[in-house]
Scaffold this motif. Structure first.
Motif, short mmCIF file in Angstrom:
data_model
loop_
_atom_site.label_atom_id
_atom_site.label_comp_id
_atom_site.label_asym_id
_atom_site.label_seq_id
_atom_site.Cartn_x
_atom_site.Cartn_y
_atom_site.Cartn_z
N ASP A 42 0.82 -1.21 0.00
CA ASP A 42 0.00 0.00 0.00
C ASP A 42 0.85 1.26 0.00
N GLY A 43 1.94 1.24 -0.79
CA GLY A 43 2.77 2.42 -0.92
C GLY A 43 3.71 2.67 0.23
N LEU A 44 3.76 1.73 1.19
CA LEU A 44 4.63 1.93 2.35
C LEU A 44 6.08 1.53 2.05
N THR A 45 6.31 0.97 0.90
CA THR A 45 7.68 0.63 0.52
C THR A 45 7.97 1.18 -0.86
N ASP A 46 9.19 1.61 -1.07
CA ASP A 46 9.57 2.16 -2.38
C ASP A 46 10.47 1.20 -3.13
N GLY A 47 10.54 -0.06 -2.69
CA GLY A 47 11.34 -1.05 -3.38
C GLY A 47 10.74 -1.45 -4.71
N THR A 48 11.58 -1.99 -5.61
CA THR A 48 11.14 -2.44 -6.92
C THR A 48 11.25 -3.96 -7.02
N TYR A 49 10.64 -4.48 -8.09
CA TYR A 49 10.72 -5.93 -8.29
C TYR A 49 12.17 -6.38 -8.48
N TRP A 50 12.97 -5.61 -9.22
CA TRP A 50 14.36 -6.00 -9.42
C TRP A 50 15.12 -6.01 -8.09
N GLU A 51 14.88 -5.01 -7.27
CA GLU A 51 15.57 -4.97 -5.98
C GLU A 51 15.20 -6.18 -5.11
N TRP A 52 13.93 -6.59 -5.20
CA TRP A 52 13.53 -7.78 -4.43
C TRP A 52 14.26 -9.02 -4.94
N ILE A 53 14.33 -9.16 -6.27
CA ILE A 53 15.05 -10.31 -6.84
C ILE A 53 16.52 -10.26 -6.45
N ASP A 54 17.12 -9.10 -6.59
CA ASP A 54 18.55 -8.96 -6.35
C ASP A 54 18.92 -9.21 -4.89
N GLU A 55 18.05 -8.83 -3.99
CA GLU A 55 18.37 -8.91 -2.57
C GLU A 55 17.79 -10.16 -1.88
N LYS A 56 16.67 -10.71 -2.43
CA LYS A 56 15.97 -11.73 -1.67
C LYS A 56 15.53 -12.96 -2.45
N ALA A 57 15.60 -12.96 -3.78
CA ALA A 57 14.94 -14.05 -4.50
C ALA A 57 15.74 -14.56 -5.69
N LYS A 58 17.05 -14.57 -5.60
CA LYS A 58 17.85 -15.07 -6.72
C LYS A 58 17.68 -16.58 -6.88
N ARG A 59 17.60 -17.30 -5.80
CA ARG A 59 17.42 -18.75 -5.88
C ARG A 59 16.05 -19.09 -6.47
N ILE A 60 15.04 -18.39 -6.02
CA ILE A 60 13.70 -18.65 -6.55
C ILE A 60 13.65 -18.38 -8.05
N PHE A 61 14.31 -17.31 -8.48
CA PHE A 61 14.32 -17.02 -9.92
C PHE A 61 14.98 -18.15 -10.70
N LEU A 62 16.09 -18.68 -10.20
CA LEU A 62 16.78 -19.77 -10.89
C LEU A 62 15.91 -21.02 -10.95
N ILE A 63 15.17 -21.31 -9.87
CA ILE A 63 14.28 -22.47 -9.88
C ILE A 63 13.19 -22.30 -10.94
N LEU A 64 12.58 -21.13 -10.96
CA LEU A 64 11.54 -20.86 -11.96
C LEU A 64 12.09 -20.94 -13.38
N LEU A 65 13.31 -20.48 -13.56
CA LEU A 65 13.94 -20.55 -14.88
C LEU A 65 14.14 -22.00 -15.30
N ASP A 66 14.59 -22.84 -14.36
CA ASP A 66 14.78 -24.27 -14.67
C ASP A 66 13.46 -24.93 -15.07
N LEU A 67 12.36 -24.46 -14.48
CA LEU A 67 11.05 -25.04 -14.76
C LEU A 67 10.37 -24.40 -15.96
N GLY A 68 11.02 -23.40 -16.55
CA GLY A 68 10.48 -22.77 -17.76
C GLY A 68 9.43 -21.71 -17.51
N VAL A 69 9.32 -21.18 -16.28
CA VAL A 69 8.31 -20.15 -15.97
C VAL A 69 8.96 -18.97 -15.24
N PRO A 70 10.00 -18.34 -15.82
CA PRO A 70 10.65 -17.24 -15.11
C PRO A 70 9.71 -16.06 -14.87
N ASP A 71 8.66 -15.89 -15.72
CA ASP A 71 7.75 -14.77 -15.57
C ASP A 71 6.92 -14.86 -14.29
#
Length: 592
Positions: A42-71
Motif C-alpha cells: 500500500d505504498g509503504l515501501t519504495d522497493g522495486t521488483y528488481w531490488e527484491w530479486i537482487d536482494e531476496k529471491a535469486k534462488r527462486i528465480f533460478l528455480i523458476l527458470l529451470d522449470l520454464g516459468v521465469p515470468d
C-alpha cells in the motif's frame, strides 16, 4: 572426471543472477515491470521488483527458470515469497500458484529442484546429515577401467577443486556387515584426529538415504601386493638410479609414518602388502587405521574367516602365546651390535646359528599352554613392517615375491600330491627368512651402485624387527634413526624423504652401531640376551632438519600444559587393544 556437474554455491548464484541475466529471460513488457514499485505494501515501501530479486529471491528465480516459468517471479514477489522460505514443503507448493490449474507433477518438480540451490558442502573434518530429497554436491568419477567396487568411488568436491578423494559407502544398521549410527559417528570422530601425508586420512563424511559415506584422502591406484607382481608404467619410466633411490625412500617414509602413529599412542594393526598403497605419482602410503570400510566391518563380523595374507605377515604372538618367562619384560633399545651370547657364526662368517631360547619355553607347543599376555599392537606393527621392508628390498634386488614365498615354505614341502596349503608365513619360517636375507646381502655386495651399500645394514635392522619375542623388537623411532643413518651414510642419499621429529626422541641411541657379520649372515633375536646392556648417550639432534608440519599446534599446547592430556590418551589407546588393530588369532591355521 568424465563429467562435472555445475554446482550452485552462494558465490555462483550471486555472480550469475545479474540484471542482465534476468532481463535475458523475460519479455520486453516484463523487463519494464522490474523497475516498478512492488504491488504490495500500500505504498509503504519504495522497493522495486528488481531490488527484491537482487536482494531476496535469486534462488527462486533460478528455480523458476529451470522449470520454464521465469515470468512467475512477479506473482511470487507479490505474495512476499523469498529465498528464506526455501525449502518449501511439498504440501505448501500449491500456494505458489505456478500453474493455471493444479499440477501435482509440476509441483513435485519444483520441490526437488529447489534443493539444487540449497547445497550443503562437505568441509574438511565435518560430518553432514542430508535429508532424502537433498542433493549431495559431489562428482563421482565413472570412467571405465577404474579399480573400484560398489562400495568405493573416486570423487571430487566442487568446493575443493583439483583434489581427488576416495569415497566409501558404509551400510548403517544393526545387521551383519553393518555399523550402527552411533558406531559410525564414533569411528569418524576418532578418524578425524589422525592425518599424515603417507596415511590414508579422513577428510569428511555424510549420511544420506540410510547410508553412511566417508571421504578419505589419497585414493590409490595400486598396492604393494600388485606392485610385487607387475611393475606399473610410472615406475618403469624412471631412470634406474632414481628408481633405486625411490625404493629406499619409500622404506623411510613408511617407518616415519609409523613413528607418527606410535608417538600418538596409536598403531596401524594391519600392515601387509595389500595395505601399502601407491598412486600414479609413485607416492607411497598406508591404508587408513579405521573400521570405516566394508572389508573391515565384514572381517569384524565374521571372525572365523581366514585371510592368508594377514596370517603370513602377522607377528608370531598373534598366533601363539609367548613364554611367560619373557612376556613381562619391557621393550628396550635393541638395535645394538649382536653379542656372542645371541648368535654364533662359522669361521667364514657366511652362516649363522640362531638361538631359539630354551628347548621347552620357546616351542610353540609349550607357548599354547601359557596365559595369554597383553598384546602390544605397536610391537606387532614393527614385525609386520619388517616383513614389508624385506619385500621391498627383494624387489630392489629383482627377486620375485612368489620365489620368496616358495623359499619360506620350502621346509614344509612333503612328497606326494595334494594336501594342505603350505605355510609361507614369516613368523613360522624364521630360518628360511634368514637365508633369503643372506642371499640378498650377497647379491647386493656385487653391485657397484652406492644405493646397494645400504642393503646389508638395512637387513640387519629388519632382522631385529622380526625378533620372535615382542620386547626384543626396536621401537619405530629406533628403526627410523637407523634407516635415516643408512640412507644418508651408506646409500649417500643426502635428503631422504619424510624427515620429521614426533615428540621427544631421546632414546639413548648415541652409540648406535649396526653390525655386519661378514655382510651375509643375519640374526633374528628369539630371546633376550643375558647380562646388562652397555649404557649409551643421547645423540645430538642438530643435524636433523625439523619439518614445518611435523608437530601440530594442538600437540604442542598439550605437551606444554604438562602433557597429562596427551599422555593419558596415549596410555589409554596403547593399553586398549582393538580387534581390528592387533588380533590374536587361533592357533589352528590349517597349514602344514
Amino acid at each position: 572426471m568424465s563429467t562435472v556437474a555445475m554446482w550452485w554455491d552462494p558465490s555462483r548464484i550471486e555472480a550469475t543472477v545479474t540484471r542482465q541475466f534476468v532481463c535475458s529471460h523475460l519479455l520486453p513488457e516484463e523487463i519494464k515491470r522490474l523497475d516498478l514499485p512492488l504491488g504490495f505494501g500500500d505504498g509503504l515501501t519504495d522497493g522495486t521488483y528488481w531490488e527484491w530479486i537482487d536482494e531476496k529471491a535469486k534462488r527462486i528465480f533460478l528455480i523458476l527458470l529451470d522449470l520454464g516459468v521465469p515470468d512467475q517471479i512477479f506473482g511470487l514477489i507479490d505474495d512476499s515469497w523469498d529465498d528464506n522460505d526455501l525449502p518449501i514443503p511439498p504440501d505448501q507448493i500449491e500456494r505458489l500458484a505456478l500453474t493455471a490449474t493444479r499440477d501435482d507433477k509440476f509441483d513435485r518438480r519444483f520441490y526437488f529442484r529447489q534443493f539444487h540451490y540449497l547445497l550443503k558442502f562437505i568441509e574438511k573434518g565435518t560430518h553432514v546429515v542430508y535429508e532424502d530429497p537433498e542433493v549431495v554436491p559431489i562428482n563421482v568419477d565413472k570412467r571405465p577401467g577404474l579399480n573400484l567396487n560398489s562400495a568405493v568411488d573416486r570423487v571430487e568436491l566442487p568446493n575443493r577443486p583439483g583434489e581427488v578423494f576416495s569415497r566409501r559407502r558404509i551400510p548403517i544398521g544393526t545387521g551383519p556387515g553393518m555399523l550402527t549410527c552411533k558406531d559410525f559417528l564414533n569411528e569418524t570422530d576418532k578418524a578425524n584426529n589422525v592425518e599424515c601425508d603417507h596415511l590414508v586420512s579422513y577428510f569428511g563424511s555424510y549420511y544420506h538415504r540410510d547410508q553412511g559415506y566417508v571421504l578419505f584422502t589419497l585414493p590409490s591406484d595400486y598396492s604393494l601386493k600388485s606392485l610385487l607382481v607387475n611393475i606399473p608404467g610410472s615406475l618403469k619410466s624412471l631412470a634406474k638410479q632414481d628408481r633405486r633411490q625411490l625404493f629406499m625412500n619409500w622404506i623411510h617414509c613408511l617407518v616415519d609414518t609409523l613413528c607418527f602413529l606410535h608417538s600418538r599412542g596409536l598403531s596401524h594393526g594391519n600392515i601387509r602388502p595389500s595395505t601399502v598403497l601407491f598412486n600414479s605419482n609413485n607416492h607411497i602410503f598406508y591404508s587408513d587405521i579405521t573400521r570405516l570400510s566394508a572389508e573391515a566391518i565384514a572381517s569384524t563380523a565374521d571372525k572365523a574367516a581366514f585371510d592368508k595374507e594377514t596370517y603370513d605377515y602377522a607377528a608370531p604372538e598373534q598366533w601363539y602365546r609367548p613364554s611367560t618367562s619373557h612376556s613381562s619384560l619391557h621393550r628396550k633399545s635393541t638395535l645394538i651390535a649382536a653379542s656372542s651370547a645371541s648368535a654364533s657364526t662359522s669361521s667364514d662368517n657366511s652362516t649363522f646359528s640362531i638361538s631359539r631360547g630354551s628347548s621347552e619355553a620357546g616351542t610353540p607347543a609349550s607357548m599354547l599352554h601359557t596365559p595369554t599376555p597383553s598384546l602390544n599392537p605397536q610391537a606387532v606393527d614393527i614385525f609386520s613392517l619388517g616383513c614389508v621392508i624385506l619385500e621391498l628390498l627383494s624387489l630392489l634386488m629383482k627377486r620375485q615375491t612368489r620365489a620368496f614365498a616358495s623359499h619360506r615354505a620350502a621346509k614344509h614341502k612333503l612328497a606326494g600330491r595334494g594336501g594342505a596349503v603350505l605355510d609361507s608365513s614369516f613368523h613360522k619360517n624364521i630360518g628360511q627368512v634368514e637365508s633369503w636375507m643372506a642371499g640378498l646381502a650377497k647379491d647386493a655386495s656385487k653391485k657397484d651402485d652406492q644405493v646397494f651399500r645400504g642393503v646389508a645394514p638395512m637387513l640387519q635392522v629388519v632382522a631385529r624387527m622380526l625378533s620372535v619375542l615382542p620386547h626384543e623388537r626396536p621401537t619405530a623411532q629406533e628403526v627410523e634413526r637407523s634407516i635415516y643413518k643408512i640412507l644418508t651414510e651408506n646409500c649417500q642419499i643426502t635428503e631422504p624423504h619424510c624427515v620429521h621429529q614426533y615428540g621427544g626422541w631421546d632414546f639413548g641411541l648415541g652409540n648406535l652401531h649396526i653390525s655386519r657379520a661378514g655382510g651375509e649372515g643375519f640374526n633374528i633375536a628369539t630371546r633376550r640376551h643375558s647380562g646388562s646392556s652397555r649404557p649409551s648417550t643421547a645423540r645430538p639432534m642438530s643435524h636433523r632438519p625439523m619439518s614445518s608440519g611435523s608437530i601440530r599446534e594442538e600437540d604442542m599446547s598439550m605437551s606444554v600444559a604438562g602433557g597429562s592430556g596427551l599422555q593419558g590418551m596415549q596410555s589409554i589407546r596403547s593399553n586398549k587393544v582393538r580387534t581390528w588393530q592387533a588380533r590374536i588369532y587361533a592357533a589352528e591355521a590349517g597349514f602344514v
